[in-house]
Design a protein around this motif. Sequence first.
Motif, PDB file in Angstrom:
ATOM      1  N   PRO A  24     -73.722 -33.159 -19.585  1.00 36.43           N
ATOM      2  CA  PRO A  24     -72.794 -32.607 -18.605  1.00 36.43           C
ATOM      3  C   PRO A  24     -73.311 -32.793 -17.171  1.00 36.43           C
ATOM      4  N   ARG A  25     -72.399 -32.583 -16.279  1.00 37.50           N
ATOM      5  CA  ARG A  25     -72.690 -32.839 -14.871  1.00 37.50           C
ATOM      6  C   ARG A  25     -73.887 -32.026 -14.380  1.00 37.50           C
ATOM      7  N   TRP A  26     -73.924 -30.753 -14.783  1.00 43.24           N
ATOM      8  CA  TRP A  26     -74.991 -29.898 -14.257  1.00 43.24           C
ATOM      9  C   TRP A  26     -76.372 -30.370 -14.714  1.00 43.24           C
ATOM     10  N   ILE A  27     -76.449 -30.994 -15.901  1.00 42.24           N
ATOM     11  CA  ILE A  27     -77.748 -31.492 -16.382  1.00 42.24           C
ATOM     12  C   ILE A  27     -78.152 -32.728 -15.559  1.00 42.24           C
ATOM     13  N   VAL A  28     -77.178 -33.606 -15.297  1.00 44.09           N
ATOM     14  CA  VAL A  28     -77.454 -34.794 -14.476  1.00 44.09           C
ATOM     15  C   VAL A  28     -77.980 -34.354 -13.103  1.00 44.09           C
ATOM     16  N   ASP A  29     -77.250 -33.405 -12.496  1.00 47.30           N
ATOM     17  CA  ASP A  29     -77.662 -32.914 -11.168  1.00 47.30           C
ATOM     18  C   ASP A  29     -79.055 -32.301 -11.206  1.00 47.30           C
ATOM     19  N   THR A  30     -79.302 -31.496 -12.247  1.00 48.98           N
ATOM     20  CA  THR A  30     -80.597 -30.815 -12.345  1.00 48.98           C
ATOM     21  C   THR A  30     -81.740 -31.823 -12.477  1.00 48.98           C
ATOM     22  N   ALA A  84     -90.605 -42.844 -12.811  1.00 44.97           N
ATOM     23  CA  ALA A  84     -90.306 -41.928 -11.701  1.00 44.97           C
ATOM     24  C   ALA A  84     -88.980 -42.235 -11.021  1.00 44.97           C
ATOM     25  N   HIS A  85     -88.477 -43.457 -11.205  1.00 52.59           N
ATOM     26  CA  HIS A  85     -87.261 -43.818 -10.476  1.00 52.59           C
ATOM     27  C   HIS A  85     -86.110 -44.201 -11.376  1.00 52.59           C
ATOM     28  N   SER A  86     -86.275 -43.940 -12.662  1.00 58.51           N
ATOM     29  CA  SER A  86     -85.195 -44.366 -13.548  1.00 58.51           C
ATOM     30  C   SER A  86     -84.989 -43.365 -14.686  1.00 58.51           C
ATOM     31  N   VAL A  87     -83.745 -42.955 -14.834  1.00 54.48           N
ATOM     32  CA  VAL A  87     -83.384 -41.973 -15.876  1.00 54.48           C
ATOM     33  C   VAL A  87     -82.192 -42.508 -16.661  1.00 54.48           C
ATOM     34  N   LEU A  88     -82.221 -42.331 -17.977  1.00 52.06           N
ATOM     35  CA  LEU A  88     -81.070 -42.713 -18.809  1.00 52.06           C
ATOM     36  C   LEU A  88     -80.389 -41.430 -19.302  1.00 52.06           C
ATOM     37  N   TRP A  89     -79.042 -41.440 -19.349  1.00 50.91           N
ATOM     38  CA  TRP A  89     -78.296 -40.235 -19.729  1.00 50.91           C
ATOM     39  C   TRP A  89     -77.645 -40.382 -21.112  1.00 50.91           C
ATOM     40  N   ALA A  90     -77.622 -39.294 -21.795  1.00 48.83           N
ATOM     41  CA  ALA A  90     -76.829 -39.262 -23.039  1.00 48.83           C
ATOM     42  C   ALA A  90     -75.355 -39.254 -22.626  1.00 48.83           C
ATOM     43  N   PRO A  91     -74.503 -39.894 -23.436  1.00 49.87           N
ATOM     44  CA  PRO A  91     -73.083 -39.918 -23.036  1.00 49.87           C
ATOM     45  C   PRO A  91     -72.496 -38.503 -22.899  1.00 49.87           C
ATOM     46  N   SER A  92     -73.104 -37.575 -23.622  1.00 45.16           N
ATOM     47  CA  SER A  92     -72.540 -36.215 -23.605  1.00 45.16           C
ATOM     48  C   SER A  92     -73.138 -35.337 -22.508  1.00 45.16           C
TER      49      SER A  92
END
Lengths: 293, 393
Positions: free
Chosen positions: B115-121, B105-113
């Motif tokens: 985009p900003r809008w996905i991170v924000d969402t 619930a408190h931790s998310v990992l991002w793909a290097p690709s």
Amino acid sequence: MLSVDRLEKSFGTVKALDGCSLEVKSGQMLGLLGPNGAGKTTLMRGVFGLIRPDAGVISWNGSPIDQATRRRFGYMPEERGLYPKLGVRWQLVYLARLHGMNESEAERTADRWLAEFSLSDRASSKVNELSHGNQQRVQLIAALIHEPELVILDEPFAGLDPIASEFMAGVLADLAEKGTAILFSSHQLDVVEDLCQEVVIMHRGRVVLEGAVDELRAASDTRYVETTGGSTSWVSDLPGAEIVHRSGGRARVRLGLDSSLEAIAGVLSGSGITQFVYEPPPLSEVFREAAKS
Amino acid sequence: MTGLGLVRMAAWREVYSRRKAFLITTALAVTLVVGGLIVAAVTGSNDGPPAIAVGVVDRAAVEPIETEIPVHVYGEVMVSVAGFEREEGMVLLRSGEIDALVVDAHSVLWAPSAPRWIVDTVVSTMTQINLSTTAAELGLDDAALAALQTPIVGETIDYEPDDEGVMLVSVITVIVMFIAILAYGQWIAYGVVEEKANRVAELVLGAITPTQLLTAKMVALGGLGLVQLTIVAGAGLGTASLLDQLEVPDVAASAWGWSVFWFVLGFAFYGSVYAAAGSLAADSQEAGSVITPLNILPGLGYMVGVIAFSSGADVVARIMSLIPFWTPMLMPGRVATGSVETWELVLATVLMVAATAAVVRIGARVYLGGITQSTRKVGWRQAFRGGSDLVTR
């Protein structure tokens, strides 16, 4: 009547027309002769407004020539001019209509001329598909289709074989008989001599000689005697006479006007000659003399 | 036959002798435009709306996350959320097959690709879910939670700028105007060369004045150009709206109207220049050396227009659109972008009309001087001087 009065035109330092004057009456066929660069084409272009003369007047029946008048003239330029990729009949009708005929009249006349020139089967061919001779015929129809009062043809016989030349000469003679005024230039002096009663010889932008062909020949101070058979010992008996040509039993002798016909007949008798002809020089020689002078 | 009748006859010949070329080029242009739009529509539909793919280690959280994500995205979005073991999720993350991996619930990992809008969402989605969970633990119901969160009231205004559509219309207008002026200008030029080279001009000029002949050419070929423009533009706009893939902006219609206006002036301008150039050449072999250099003028307007309208940098296009050489190519596109002041339109029109009047007169005079110079090649100055001889004919 076409009247050209003291026409002058220069292109830079070249004087193409230098006070040229002539007249062509209705029903007259006038041959325009002259060496290359004499100003014949410039004169013809002047009639069609393609150049503006520096001085002089060109008139038709006493009035200056405007566009409406010019549309009653027919022209065959020296280097042939038709749309190569348009159909023969289509462009004849087009040209007739530009010259004032209505559509049905233009179509009827085009069909009549094509039939007369044995070109009916080529009516829908493109011009560039025709032989040289046939293109020339179409070109002539283009100049005549609107039944012009004056026809001007620049070297109409150039490149034609004798049969085609004769055909074209026949067409022009018919037109003149019907009252059309015809002015044409040609280097084929034999054709001119056969076809025209009158000629104009131009040189360096001026008319140097004009008149009936017979009179021009007669006006020359040269005569020829052509003999068949016998010897040529008589030549030395006539002052100034010289043999210009001899082959087989024939001889052609040039002499001046100072030898009378009686004197000639006198020296010829007893020389074994079976036949002789005494004549003025041919038109070609009159032409050359005029050009030289 | 009246002067008008003669012009009509000569114009009809121009149209008649180019009927095949006209039909072929029109069919080709329509095929290209309609085909291009269809291809764009077909390949465009594969892209679909933007997609967001999220992996979740805690499988119980898959459904709430899947439900919540669309709430945090503006517009349509393809959402795919699936549960994975952490190691498996890491592999997918590295390969870019998922954009984010929710570890807990408190931790998310991002793909290097990502985009900003996905991170924000994803961040706002997880924040909202965590907030709801905490609120439930505190005994707050949904209404109480909603009361705690001050809603932000937003409203979309009526006008929706369609920048991309406008840009496209502007660029297309420049291209179409350039091609129309170039193609029909050259038709005029080479038609004049042909008539001069094979001397048919001398025959025709026995019946019709050079001015009438030139007018007939301009009217006929300009008319053909306009008809072709209408057919191609109509087919393009019709196809686009039928396919419903591209929105046809309203500006397209006004750009079209202005294009017609500028085409008429532009064609009178360039048509007389091309006719004059054609009359200078002696035959089609040397026609290219006289005619081709002229193409630089409309070509410059074309280049500036395409660059300016696709990049939004308007300064050069703005200045050039006021200069008659380029007004016909640049003004319709600028009108489409809505960046033209009224005074600019008035000034451009006045300048264009004045320049066209002058160029038509000069062009006609050069044409007269050139076309009557039998089969010789003549220079601009020589033809201009020669033309004065015949101007009153």
